[in-house]
Write a protein that holds these residues in place. Sequence first.
Motif, short mmCIF file in Angstrom:
data_model
loop_
_atom_site.label_atom_id
_atom_site.label_comp_id
_atom_site.label_asym_id
_atom_site.label_seq_id
_atom_site.Cartn_x
_atom_site.Cartn_y
_atom_site.Cartn_z
N TRP A 113 0.89 -1.36 0.13
CA TRP A 113 0.08 -0.13 -0.06
C TRP A 113 0.85 1.23 -0.04
N VAL A 114 2.11 1.27 0.70
CA VAL A 114 2.91 2.31 0.89
C VAL A 114 3.53 2.66 -0.67
N THR A 118 2.19 1.79 -3.46
CA THR A 118 0.92 2.34 -4.29
C THR A 118 0.84 3.67 -3.99
N VAL A 119 0.77 3.97 -2.80
CA VAL A 119 0.29 5.47 -2.62
C VAL A 119 1.61 6.17 -3.05
N ALA A 142 1.10 6.87 -6.68
CA ALA A 142 -0.26 7.72 -7.08
C ALA A 142 -0.12 9.18 -6.94
N ARG A 143 0.68 9.47 -5.85
CA ARG A 143 0.95 10.69 -5.38
C ARG A 143 1.53 11.49 -6.67
N MET A 153 -0.15 -3.14 -6.77
CA MET A 153 -1.72 -2.68 -6.61
C MET A 153 -2.46 -3.98 -6.15
N ASN A 158 -6.36 6.10 -8.54
CA ASN A 158 -7.19 6.68 -7.40
C ASN A 158 -7.14 5.77 -5.91
N VAL A 159 -6.28 6.30 -5.24
CA VAL A 159 -6.26 5.58 -3.81
C VAL A 159 -7.38 5.53 -3.11
N ALA A 172 -8.78 1.76 -2.11
CA ALA A 172 -9.21 1.39 -0.71
C ALA A 172 -10.45 1.00 -0.70
N MET A 189 -2.84 13.75 -7.13
CA MET A 189 -3.14 13.51 -5.65
C MET A 189 -2.71 14.62 -5.05
N ASP A 190 -1.55 15.14 -5.29
CA ASP A 190 -0.95 16.40 -4.32
C ASP A 190 -1.80 17.44 -4.40
#
Length: 278
Positions: free
Chosen positions: A45-46, A48-49, A52-53, A76, A220-221, A225, A275-276
Amino acid sequence: MRHLRTSVLVSARSPAPTGAGGGLLPARELAVAWSLVVLIAVPAWVLTVAQARDMGVEPGTMGLVLPLFLLLWVTMMAAMMLPSMAPVALTWVRGIGRRTSGWSRAGRTAEFLGGYLLVWTAFGLLAYAALHLTGDLVGDHPTAGRWIGSVAFLVAGLYQLGPLKNVCLRHCRDPMGQLVRYSGFRQPARDLRVGLHHGAYCVGCCAGLMVVLVPLGVMNVAAMAGLAVVIFVEKLWSRGPLLAGVVGVVFLVLAVLAPFQDWLLPGLQESAPSMDGM
């Protein structure tokens, strides 16, 4: 005979899946096993996020070449699927550990996990093709995104309510039944075949849910989720099949709204923020 008949009837009426633990592992081993799941899922997850950012939510393949996309896709899927497939995977790997040791144990475990990930990699090829096609269509005709999104939600909703979803969900909610079946698999490549078989049913359970990543955005996180929670609850909650149907109805409603509500389609808009910036 009467006792056997009563047992069968009680079993048939019971809506509770064995996937939540279901006596497959002793309590102490179950706690250790789930700790290992967390240790693997959290880094996935870390990663992936973090990706995504950097990449944001936008149409198409986000400029990724196929090998990089597949690497990100598998990461993912590990993040999203590992908790829901853990009951079968952990118990099968535990069985491998009882019968083998050292390099043989590691090789068989890698063979099982490799088969599972191979199926999701193959599905990733289809996802890449779909994203490439929709990205080109939106690039050439920006308003086409509304109808692409509507079709995606429609397909996802119909799949959630369809017979194939039910068949695959019943399989995934019965890990004990799977393990009994897998015990009959013979060499060669027994563990690889088990991984492929279980992975195929897992894809069958989640295919409709994955389709909505086209309109919502593959990076799209929040959507990932939410889908991960739905996948987990569908497989491990006693009323999981009911949830699958409810989600299907929601998707059908979104299919009607999508052509008129751009906020439902962040993954099909050229100007979607990163995402930012959210």
